[in-house]
Design an enzyme around this catalytic site. Structure first.
Site, mmCIF file in Angstrom:
data_model
loop_
_atom_site.group_PDB
_atom_site.id
_atom_site.type_symbol
_atom_site.label_atom_id
_atom_site.label_comp_id
_atom_site.label_asym_id
_atom_site.label_seq_id
_atom_site.Cartn_x
_atom_site.Cartn_y
_atom_site.Cartn_z
ATOM 1 N N VAL A 496 0.819 -1.215 0.000
ATOM 2 C CA VAL A 496 0.000 0.000 0.000
ATOM 3 C C VAL A 496 0.856 1.269 0.000
ATOM 4 O O VAL A 496 2.056 1.228 0.264
ATOM 5 C CB VAL A 496 -0.957 0.011 1.213
ATOM 6 C CG1 VAL A 496 -1.886 -1.182 1.163
ATOM 7 C CG2 VAL A 496 -0.173 -0.005 2.526
ATOM 8 N N GLU A 497 0.210 2.405 -0.281
ATOM 9 C CA GLU A 497 0.841 3.730 -0.329
ATOM 10 C C GLU A 497 2.067 3.753 -1.239
ATOM 11 O O GLU A 497 3.108 4.321 -0.906
ATOM 12 C CB GLU A 497 1.212 4.217 1.082
ATOM 13 C CG GLU A 497 0.001 4.585 1.920
ATOM 14 C CD GLU A 497 0.366 5.300 3.205
ATOM 15 O OE1 GLU A 497 1.540 5.691 3.367
ATOM 16 O OE2 GLU A 497 -0.513 5.473 4.054
ATOM 17 N N GLY A 498 1.945 3.120 -2.383
ATOM 18 C CA GLY A 498 3.066 3.042 -3.321
ATOM 19 C C GLY A 498 3.790 1.733 -3.125
ATOM 20 O O GLY A 498 4.504 1.554 -2.137
#
Length: 817
Positions: A496-498
């Site tokens: 997640v988040e990149g």
């Protein structure tokens, strides 16, 4: 004489370059040396002619720009890849901080230590000691993850009532307005009890409606939503990721058309929205949906721009047509996460965060907020997890015995424990330093990428080491397994988040090279300038500075490599001096290799992801070393903590060295590879991995209660209460260490080394033989039940493991293999 003065000229100009002297100062040094040499007969007309041929064209601005810089600028524009608006927004977002000093090759260590140490206020500490401890005590993680697949209702309500979702919201709106450091400490403690709990609390305090509203919302939006978010009346989520746009979030296909429509019985200017999102945390329970979409204005109702671009809006989830409520099931860590859709849904234009004037500004808003949120949530959760694993594994290794000795005394276990202890120290240091930067007003976008990648990766690695140490205890799920859910859920933070592959291969160095380099951004900006003369002058200034910068780093790198950095300045001449010196050396190497890679690969460097990744690794490991050294200084340079510091610095500098060697080995030219090896490693690679002796010291610190271990476990939930396995295990460790002399007393009296088991029978034996008194025997026997609770695992009736049944353990029958 000529040879001596030539050498003097080279040395003096090199010294000037080493100290970043200006062009005029360097020319002055060279001219004076030539003049003195001429007086002594070392130089003649030819020497002066060569000097003037080189210096005059470069010193006279008009000649330099017309005949040298202009052709170079023309060639530069041809090879420079164009940047999209989303790339420009990402680069412009956030600020640079200590990572820029590391990138430039000459870190000022005194400056590092002058940054204030992160500290909690009285109010923040009270929250940690009160509501955070209370909610940890309330939660039965096994029941929540296995039976309910959600937090119990009373826990949800407690979180709302005590404003856990409002740590970032300002007090004027009813929030807690905690520092970034305090938020990190809260999340670490929650993680040590339950990753489900920390995930649910972390997201609303990271990238989401609350953060976006405070920075960009209209006053009406703030006054309406922020108090409701603060008191838990509203549950927010933010929908960015689409099935067709994951890591490439800027390519989202979701769209909104500016038009007029009916809203609450009146014709209103608004947006007709269509979206399909997934992986949205809190979406299934959200009452307000933050939505990212591409805005189109075909009729020019907002202005001349018919394609404003990515925009963010707030949509109440009870709006007719909004589809929400279904769930994903992320690897048995069942935090509320799911998809959301909407098709042709009309909402007023005022639903845009910040109002109509912020139409098309969504990507900038997102990357600016992400540069802060990504420093806090995932790194803090990872740090809390690693610290918990280190303490739990240390305690378990001292309690669990095989071959009549604690398994923690086996060298294989010591090696794994050392990694856990070293990572726990450095990750905590990195989070403390970085959240401190946020509290100073920084928005460290490059640092956030470093922390997101490396700390989540170290969490995954640490989980594997802990599982290896625990053996069967780690793989049998049940109420008494404190590893299983973390092991299952480790890939979530990686994703997640990149995604981590994207973050390492593209973001860390991709942003770092442009944001942290003192001249590259100015050179790139010159390409897009419309005024040709202004562009040429800007490029000229940047290019001259860049050339001097590269020469300086070449000189610095060679000198530091030849001398082993022995003469570089360090703030402390103690056991840590070698780490400062090696970090300075590799910082100069990073700066030089960055410019060499730019020159060798040109515009194609953007596509050389593995080259970019290694350059990013150099920057990242130097940052982790810096954080470790700062923490050691902030905490009073306590000698007993040195094993943690030494392991962390040696490990990360060794990895830094390996990244540099791999970078050299993947240069396209054999000649260049040979030159770089001689330049950077003239006497071989100087940094060695942590020794077995050092790892033994770290492992020992984790297995016995001591002040260093307590500092390592700061902000971890270790209260000895019925639902806290780690807390009970910590108490068992102390109890076992207390009764071991009694056990040894019986063994000595019996003349044999008894196995450390069935301590109740050993106690009875000692009592009957008069070796122990009644109190001693009772104390020894009482520990046996606690010891068995630590090493035993849960088992279930087969019917309880079928789908749809909440599995409840009937016993703790078999001990871990």
């Amino acid at each position: 004489m000529t040879l001596l003065f030539t050498l003097a000229l080279i040395v003096l100009v090199s010294i000037a370059s080493y100290h970043r002297a200006s062009w005029n100062a360097s020319v002055g040094v060279a001219a004076i040396t030539l003049l003195v040499g001429t007086i002594f007969g070392a130089f003649g007309a030819i020497s002066w002619l060569l000097f003037l041929v080189i210096v005059v064209p470069l010193s006279l601005t008009n000649i330099r720009q017309q005949y040298i810089v202009a052709p170079l600028f023309k060639a530069f524009k041809k090879v420079t890849p164009t940047m999209s608006e989303t790339e420009k927004s990402a680069i412009d977002a956030g600020t640079t901080w200590w990572e820029a000093d590391l990138f430039c090759g000459n870190p000022d260590w005194k400056k590092l230590h002058q940054y204030p140490q992160s500290r909690l206020t009285i109010e923040e500490q009270a929250f940690l000691d009160g509501p955070v401890e209370e909610v940890c005590a309330m939660l039965d993680d096994w029941k929540a993850t296995h039976e309910l697949t959600d937090l119990p209702e009373d826990v949800w309500q407690y979180l709302k009532d005590n404003k856990f979702f409002a740590m970032i919201i300002k007090k004027q709106y009813g929030g807690l307005e905690f520092s970034a450091y305090a938020q990190s400490c809260v999340l670490q403690k929650l993680t040590s009890k339950s990753t489900l709990l920390s995930s649910i609390v972390g997201v609303p305090n990271s990238l989401g409606p609350g953060e976006l509203l405070q920075h960009y919302g209209t006053e009406e939006q703030k006054d309406h939503y922020l108090p409701r978010l603060a008191n838990g009346q509203e549950i927010p989520c933010f929908a960015l990721t689409s099935p067709e746009a994951g890591s490439d979030a800027s390519a989202i296909p979701d769209f909104g058309i500016v038009c007029k429509g009916e809203w609450e019985g009146k014709e209103t200017l608004g947006i007709r929205l269509t979206w399909n999102k997934r992986y949205i945390t809190l979406a299934p329970v959200a009452t307000v949906l933050g939505l990212a979409f591409k805005l189109r204005d075909p009729d020019g109702l907002l202005g001349d721009n018919k394609e404003p671009g990515i925009t963010c809006a707030l949509i109440p989830t009870n709006t007719p047509g909004v589809k929400i409520g279904r769930r994903h099931f992320p690897l048995n860590v069942p935090f509320q996460n799911g998809p959301t859709q909407g098709e042709d849904i009309f909402v007023p234009i005022d639903f845009i965060i910040g109002g109509p004037k912020m139409a098309g500004q969504g990507w900038r808003m997102l990357v600016e907020c992400l540069s802060v949120g990504r420093v806090i949530t995932l790194p803090s959760n990872s740090t809390g997890g690693i610290k918990s694993l280190a303490l739990a594994s240390g305690a378990y290794s001292r309690i669990r015995r095989q071959f009549k000795l604690p398994i923690g005394k086996m060298e294989g276990i010591e090696e794994a424990l050392a990694k856990l202890g070293g990572y726990a120290y450095s990750t905590d240091a990195a989070v403390s330093m970085s959240t401190g930067a946020v509290d100073l007003g920084e928005k460290p976008s490059v640092v956030s990428a470093i922390l997101k990648y490396h700390l989540t990766e170290q969490m995954r690695t640490s989980t594997i080491h802990a599982m290896d140490i625990h053996g069967g205890k780690g793989i049998c799920l049940g109420p008494n397994n404190y590893l299983g859910r973390g092991y299952q859920g480790a890939p979530i933070a990686i994703t997640v988040e990149g995604a981590n592959i994207l973050t390492r291969n593209m973001i860390i160095y991709g942003q770092g090279a442009i944001r942290c380099h003192p001249f590259v951004l100015a050179e790139l900006n010159a390409v897009s300038m419309e005024d040709k003369q202004a562009a040429l002058e800007s490029f000229d200034n940047s290019l001259m500075g860049h050339i001097g910068f590269t020469i300086s780093n070449l000189v610095r790198t060679k000198w530091l490599a030849l001398t082993g950095a022995r003469f570089s300045k360090v703030p402390f001449n103690d056991e840590t001096a070698v780490f400062y010196r090696n970090a300075s050396r590799y910082s100069a190497s990073l700066a030089l290799m960055s410019d060499i890679c730019m020159a060798v690969f040109g515009g194609s460097l953007k596509r050389k992801e593995r080259i970019s990744a290694r350059l990013g690794d150099l920057l990242s490991y130097l940052y982790l070393v810096s954080a470790t050294l700062k923490r050691y200084n902030d905490e009073g340079r306590k000698k007993e903590d040195l094993p943690f510091v030494q392991w962390s610095c040696q490990e990360h500098l060794y990895l830094c060295q390996r990244a540099l060697a791999d970078l050299i080995n993947n240069m396209p030219s054999a000649l260049l590879r040979g030159v770089l090896k001689v330049l950077l490693f003239p006497f071989g690679r100087p940094v060695r991995k942590p020794t077995d002796k050092l790892e033994q010291k770290v492992a020992h610190l984790l297995q016995t209660p001591n002040e260093s271990r307590e500092r390592l476990g700061a902000h971890i939930y270790l209260k000895d209460e019925p639902l806290n396995i780690l807390g009970k295990q910590e108490q068992t460790l102390r109890d076992i260490l207390e009764i071991e002399p009694l056990f040894d007393k019986v063994c000595r009296a019996k003349g044999e080394k008894l196995p450390f088991m069935q301590l109740d029978k050993v106690a009875q034996m000692g009592l009957e033989a008069g070796i122990l008194n009644k109190d001693e025997a009772e104390k020894l026997g009482a520990v046996e039940a606690k010891r068995l609770a630590v090493i035993n695992v849960d088992d279930f009736d087969p019917s309880e493991l079928t789908a749809g049944h909440g599995a409840k353990p009937k016993s703790q029958g078999a001990s871990a293999a």
